[in-house]
Motif scaffolding. Structure first.
Motif, PDB file in Angstrom:
ATOM      1  N   PRO A  59      81.506 -43.926  19.780  1.00  0.00           N
ATOM      2  CA  PRO A  59      80.666 -44.747  20.662  1.00  0.00           C
ATOM      3  C   PRO A  59      80.286 -44.150  22.009  1.00  0.00           C
ATOM      4  N   GLU A  60      80.939 -43.063  22.441  1.00  0.00           N
ATOM      5  CA  GLU A  60      80.666 -42.525  23.771  1.00  0.00           C
ATOM      6  C   GLU A  60      80.241 -41.067  23.702  1.00  0.00           C
ATOM      7  N   ALA A  61      79.387 -40.662  24.631  1.00  0.00           N
ATOM      8  CA  ALA A  61      79.105 -39.238  24.801  1.00  0.00           C
ATOM      9  C   ALA A  61      80.386 -38.555  25.276  1.00  0.00           C
ATOM     10  N   CYS A  62      80.657 -37.361  24.760  1.00  0.00           N
ATOM     11  CA  CYS A  62      81.900 -36.670  25.092  1.00  0.00           C
ATOM     12  C   CYS A  62      81.881 -36.188  26.541  1.00  0.00           C
ATOM     13  N   ASP A  63      82.948 -36.483  27.273  1.00  0.00           N
ATOM     14  CA  ASP A  63      83.009 -36.074  28.673  1.00  0.00           C
ATOM     15  C   ASP A  63      83.697 -34.717  28.855  1.00  0.00           C
ATOM     16  N   MET A  64      84.011 -34.041  27.745  1.00  0.00           N
ATOM     17  CA  MET A  64      84.656 -32.729  27.824  1.00  0.00           C
ATOM     18  C   MET A  64      83.854 -31.653  27.091  1.00  0.00           C
ATOM     19  N   ALA A  65      82.656 -32.004  26.633  1.00  0.00           N
ATOM     20  CA  ALA A  65      81.819 -31.054  25.895  1.00  0.00           C
ATOM     21  C   ALA A  65      80.357 -31.366  26.202  1.00  0.00           C
ATOM     22  N   PRO A  66      79.487 -30.355  26.133  1.00  0.00           N
ATOM     23  CA  PRO A  66      78.082 -30.582  26.481  1.00  0.00           C
ATOM     24  C   PRO A  66      77.337 -31.444  25.472  1.00  0.00           C
ATOM     25  N   SER A  67      77.876 -31.563  24.270  1.00  0.00           N
ATOM     26  CA  SER A  67      77.253 -32.403  23.255  1.00  0.00           C
ATOM     27  C   SER A  67      78.350 -33.055  22.426  1.00  0.00           C
ATOM     28  N   GLY A  68      77.943 -33.923  21.535  1.00  0.00           N
ATOM     29  CA  GLY A  68      78.923 -34.596  20.697  1.00  0.00           C
ATOM     30  C   GLY A  68      79.417 -35.889  21.312  1.00  0.00           C
ATOM     31  N   TYR A  69      80.350 -36.512  20.601  1.00  0.00           N
ATOM     32  CA  TYR A  69      80.802 -37.851  20.955  1.00  0.00           C
ATOM     33  C   TYR A  69      82.327 -37.913  21.028  1.00  0.00           C
ATOM     34  N   GLN A  70      82.806 -38.992  21.620  1.00  0.00           N
ATOM     35  CA  GLN A  70      84.245 -39.234  21.687  1.00  0.00           C
ATOM     36  C   GLN A  70      84.509 -40.712  21.406  1.00  0.00           C
ATOM     37  N   TRP A  71      85.662 -40.991  20.822  1.00  0.00           N
ATOM     38  CA  TRP A  71      86.069 -42.389  20.614  1.00  0.00           C
ATOM     39  C   TRP A  71      86.539 -42.987  21.930  1.00  0.00           C
ATOM     40  N   PHE A  72      87.134 -42.153  22.757  1.00  0.00           N
ATOM     41  CA  PHE A  72      87.523 -42.530  24.111  1.00  0.00           C
ATOM     42  C   PHE A  72      87.865 -41.241  24.850  1.00  0.00           C
ATOM     43  N   SER A  73      87.947 -41.311  26.159  1.00  0.00           N
ATOM     44  CA  SER A  73      88.200 -40.110  26.945  1.00  0.00           C
ATOM     45  C   SER A  73      89.624 -39.599  26.731  1.00  0.00           C
ATOM     46  N   LEU A  74      89.738 -38.282  26.679  1.00  0.00           N
ATOM     47  CA  LEU A  74      91.053 -37.639  26.635  1.00  0.00           C
ATOM     48  C   LEU A  74      91.323 -36.829  27.902  1.00  0.00           C
ATOM     49  N   GLN A  75      90.595 -37.165  28.965  1.00  0.00           N
ATOM     50  CA  GLN A  75      90.844 -36.490  30.240  1.00  0.00           C
ATOM     51  C   GLN A  75      92.271 -36.751  30.706  1.00  0.00           C
TER      52      GLN A  75
END
Length: 225
Positions: A59-75
């Motif tokens: 559901p979310e744009a990945c905050d650790m990669a320039p493209s792709g998605y994430q289920w939730f942040s892993l920061q």
């Protein structure tokens, strides 16, 4: 729980050309998208020609990669942060599972979930908290998000197969044993397979194990039915 975000992704219709009798949902890892795992459909179709496949984008744009998605942040990877992220994401995955079962006129007993890395995290978190058990879950290279309350929150106990590379530099190999202990303590039937020399990925032997597991859980259902 937070409001659901509508999910969708690449699909593959049953290899036998007929209406689906089974459903396989494939959940990708951090920074990927549904195309990453829908490529497994032809392999699993060999043993499940009656199955439809769908690989939703997270559901979310990945905050650790320039493209792709994430289920939730892993920061942040502390247990509390993982729990909070998974709790928010499962609303969308729950809604998607319900939607796909309704779309095909199927029930949980007709569903298996195959997941990789962060996809495994959200698959375990979500499916164990659904009121009805799916036929089975295969989790590659993931971990069980343990908030210390799974024994209170668990609502269903589908059979689970966990597969993990011994040389995984991303999600420690030890996470598989930790998951097995917690799941077993909660009465979940779980089997684990270590993959020697494998890093963070899925190898051919792991896929063969997964295919055998999927066939077995559905065959068991047929015997019971």
């Amino acid at each position: 729980m937070s409001s659901a975000i509508s999910l969708d992704g690449p699909r593959s219709e049953p290899a036998n050309g007929e209406a689906p009798e089974k459903l396989v949902i494939l959940l990708h890892g951090l920074g990927a998208d549904g195309n990453d795992l829908i490529a497994l459909a032809p392999l699993f179709s060999q043993i499940l020609p009656e199955a439809a496949f769908v690989a939703p984008n997270a559901p979310e744009a990945c905050d650790m990669a320039p493209s792709g998605y994430q289920w939730f942040s892993l920061q942040e990877r502390e247990p509390q942060a993982l729990h909070k992220g998974a709790e928010a994401a499962r609303t969308s995955l729950d809604a998607f599972i319900d939607q796909e079962l309704e779309r095909h006129g199927l029930e949980e007993k007709d569903l298996v979930v195959v997941a990789f890395s962060q996809g495994t995290m959200i698959a375990l978190y979500t499916c164990l908290r659904r009121p009805n058990a799916c036929a089975g879950i295969v989790g590659f290279s993931g971990l069980l998000i343990d908030n210390g309350r799974l024994d209170e929150e668990i609502r269903s106990r589908p059979p689970i197969m966990l597969i993990h590379g011994e040389e995984d530099p991303v999600v420690p190999f030890e996470c598989m044993d930790a998951a097995e202990k917690t799941l077993s303590a909660c009465g979940v039937p779980v089997q684990t397979h270590a993959r020697p020399e494998l890093e963070h990925g899925i190898d051919q032997d792991g896929l063969v194990m997964a295919a055998g597991f999927l066939q077995a859980v559905f065959d068991k259902e047929l015997e019971q039915g």
